[in-house]
Design a protein around this motif. Structure first.
Motif, PDB file in Angstrom:
ATOM      1  N   ASP A   6      87.761 -10.132  45.406  1.00 20.24           N
ATOM      2  CA  ASP A   6      88.554  -8.941  45.701  1.00 20.24           C
ATOM      3  C   ASP A   6      89.415  -9.240  46.926  1.00 20.24           C
ATOM      4  O   ASP A   6      89.055  -8.883  48.058  1.00 20.24           O
ATOM      5  CB  ASP A   6      87.595  -7.771  45.967  1.00 20.24           C
ATOM      6  CG  ASP A   6      88.276  -6.419  45.874  1.00 20.24           C
ATOM      7  OD1 ASP A   6      89.308  -6.314  45.195  1.00 20.24           O
ATOM      8  OD2 ASP A   6      87.755  -5.462  46.476  1.00 20.24           O
ATOM      9  N   THR A  26      90.842  -9.716  41.863  1.00 23.35           N
ATOM     10  CA  THR A  26      91.462  -8.383  41.858  1.00 23.35           C
ATOM     11  C   THR A  26      92.243  -8.219  43.160  1.00 23.35           C
ATOM     12  O   THR A  26      91.741  -8.575  44.230  1.00 23.35           O
ATOM     13  CB  THR A  26      90.425  -7.252  41.731  1.00 23.35           C
ATOM     14  OG1 THR A  26      89.409  -7.413  42.731  1.00 23.35           O
ATOM     15  CG2 THR A  26      89.780  -7.224  40.355  1.00 23.35           C
ATOM     16  N   ASN A  28      94.984  -5.329  45.248  1.00 20.57           N
ATOM     17  CA  ASN A  28      95.494  -3.949  45.256  1.00 20.57           C
ATOM     18  C   ASN A  28      96.576  -3.884  46.332  1.00 20.57           C
ATOM     19  O   ASN A  28      96.731  -4.856  47.105  1.00 20.57           O
ATOM     20  CB  ASN A  28      94.352  -2.925  45.453  1.00 20.57           C
ATOM     21  CG  ASN A  28      93.665  -3.048  46.791  1.00 20.57           C
ATOM     22  OD1 ASN A  28      94.303  -3.308  47.811  1.00 20.57           O
ATOM     23  ND2 ASN A  28      92.343  -2.867  46.816  1.00 20.57           N
ATOM     24  N   PHE A 129      84.497   2.421  41.743  1.00 23.62           N
ATOM     25  CA  PHE A 129      84.501   2.068  43.172  1.00 23.62           C
ATOM     26  C   PHE A 129      83.188   2.545  43.817  1.00 23.62           C
ATOM     27  O   PHE A 129      83.076   3.676  44.284  1.00 23.62           O
ATOM     28  CB  PHE A 129      85.696   2.724  43.875  1.00 23.62           C
ATOM     29  CG  PHE A 129      86.999   1.979  43.758  1.00 23.62           C
ATOM     30  CD1 PHE A 129      87.338   1.276  42.615  1.00 23.62           C
ATOM     31  CD2 PHE A 129      87.911   1.986  44.819  1.00 23.62           C
ATOM     32  CE1 PHE A 129      88.547   0.590  42.512  1.00 23.62           C
ATOM     33  CE2 PHE A 129      89.118   1.306  44.726  1.00 23.62           C
ATOM     34  CZ  PHE A 129      89.441   0.609  43.583  1.00 23.62           C
ATOM     35  N   ARG A 132      82.975   3.250  47.935  1.00 22.28           N
ATOM     36  CA  ARG A 132      83.638   4.482  48.392  1.00 22.28           C
ATOM     37  C   ARG A 132      82.826   5.719  48.022  1.00 22.28           C
ATOM     38  O   ARG A 132      82.908   6.750  48.711  1.00 22.28           O
ATOM     39  CB  ARG A 132      85.062   4.582  47.809  1.00 22.28           C
ATOM     40  CG  ARG A 132      85.983   3.522  48.369  1.00 22.28           C
ATOM     41  CD  ARG A 132      87.426   3.790  48.057  1.00 22.28           C
ATOM     42  NE  ARG A 132      88.227   2.581  48.288  1.00 22.28           N
ATOM     43  CZ  ARG A 132      89.539   2.527  48.183  1.00 22.28           C
ATOM     44  NH1 ARG A 132      90.228   3.608  47.854  1.00 22.28           N
ATOM     45  NH2 ARG A 132      90.191   1.402  48.408  1.00 22.28           N
ATOM     46  N   ALA A 163      83.401  -2.432  41.594  1.00 23.80           N
ATOM     47  CA  ALA A 163      84.382  -2.651  42.664  1.00 23.80           C
ATOM     48  C   ALA A 163      83.969  -1.895  43.928  1.00 23.80           C
ATOM     49  O   ALA A 163      83.022  -1.116  43.914  1.00 23.80           O
ATOM     50  CB  ALA A 163      85.759  -2.193  42.198  1.00 23.80           C
ATOM     51  N   SER A 164      84.712  -2.161  44.998  1.00 23.04           N
ATOM     52  CA  SER A 164      84.400  -1.582  46.307  1.00 23.04           C
ATOM     53  C   SER A 164      82.976  -1.979  46.714  1.00 23.04           C
ATOM     54  O   SER A 164      82.180  -1.145  47.136  1.00 23.04           O
ATOM     55  CB  SER A 164      84.581  -0.049  46.260  1.00 23.04           C
ATOM     56  OG  SER A 164      84.465   0.535  47.520  1.00 23.04           O
TER      57      SER A 164
END
Ligand code: E4P
Length: 214
Positions: A6, A26, A28, A129, A132, A163-164
């Motif tokens: 990430d 990934t 962003n 996520f 978060r 993710a996250s």
């Protein structure tokens, strides 16, 4: 379980690619903003280092704008997955883009219904996520459990990217649930192989090896 990195940092990507365990990347907009490179050049360079899926995020908000943006991103390299935030406009775009054979990673997933809709629209990946949610005292891993069960129930051909990720325990829990992929920051992936007892054991063996007759 597949390991994605990430990050948009080429040095980190090259380092982990060298470990032989890198399955994808990934990015962003926040990660891209940390790099001193033009976005398209950056994504092209990442795709050249990592043969697995590389997520590049669309920033348009209306389906009619997301679609051409995603098509342009998908042309950068054959291993691009376009990342699209999950809302109604994103779903409309995903349905059309997935119909054209473009891999879509629906991102910013915070509920099982969002994941279900993304899979129905033809997304190849969904990105819940976790960190978060944990940050606001919700159970991020419970979301992964629910999505895993739903996708199994209906045999969706949509992979879950956890993710996250904030720490190694997230990866252990995701693996126990059978999640397809974890996307992991370099600071966390770097910790996965380390253990103080391993370091102490190596040190002791090397010391004792010095006493062995050769
Ligand atoms: C996933 O694709 C996102 O890039 C990422 O995991 C977001 O994580 P964060 O909550 O640490 O920003």
């Amino acid at each position: 379980m597949k390991f994605f990195l990430d990050t948009a940092n080429l040095k980190e990507i090259r380092e982990v690619a060298g470990w032989g365990i890198l399955d994808g990347v990934t990015t962003n907009p926040s990660l891209a903003a940390k790099e001193n490179a033009k976005f398209e050049d950056l994504i092209r360079d990442i795709c050249a280092v990592c043969p697995g899926p590389v997520s590049a995020e669309c920033v348009s908000e209306k389906a009619e704008d997301i679609i051409p943006e995603a098509r342009a991103l998908a042309k950068i390299a054959s291993n691009i997955a376009v990342k699209i935030p999950v809302n109604l406009e994103g779903l409309k775009a995903t349905k059309i883009l997935s119909g054209e054979g473009i891999a879509v990673n629906m991102t910013l997933i915070f509920s099982p219904t969002q994941a279900l809709l993304a899979a129905k629209a033809g997304a190849k990946f969904v990105s819940p996520f976790i960190g978060r949610l944990d940050d606001i005292s919700q159970d991020g891993m419970e979301l992964v459990r629910e999505i895993t069960q739903i996708f199994e129930n209906y045999r969706f051909d949509c992979e879950i990217i956890v993710a996250s990720v904030r720490h190694p325990r997230h990866i252990v829990d995701a693996a126990l649930l059978g999640a397809d992929i974890c996307t992991i920051p370099f600071s966390v992936i770097d910790k996965l192989v380390r253990h103080p007892l391993t370091d102490a054991g190596i040190e002791k063996f090397l010391k004792d090896w010095g006493k062995v007759k050769k």
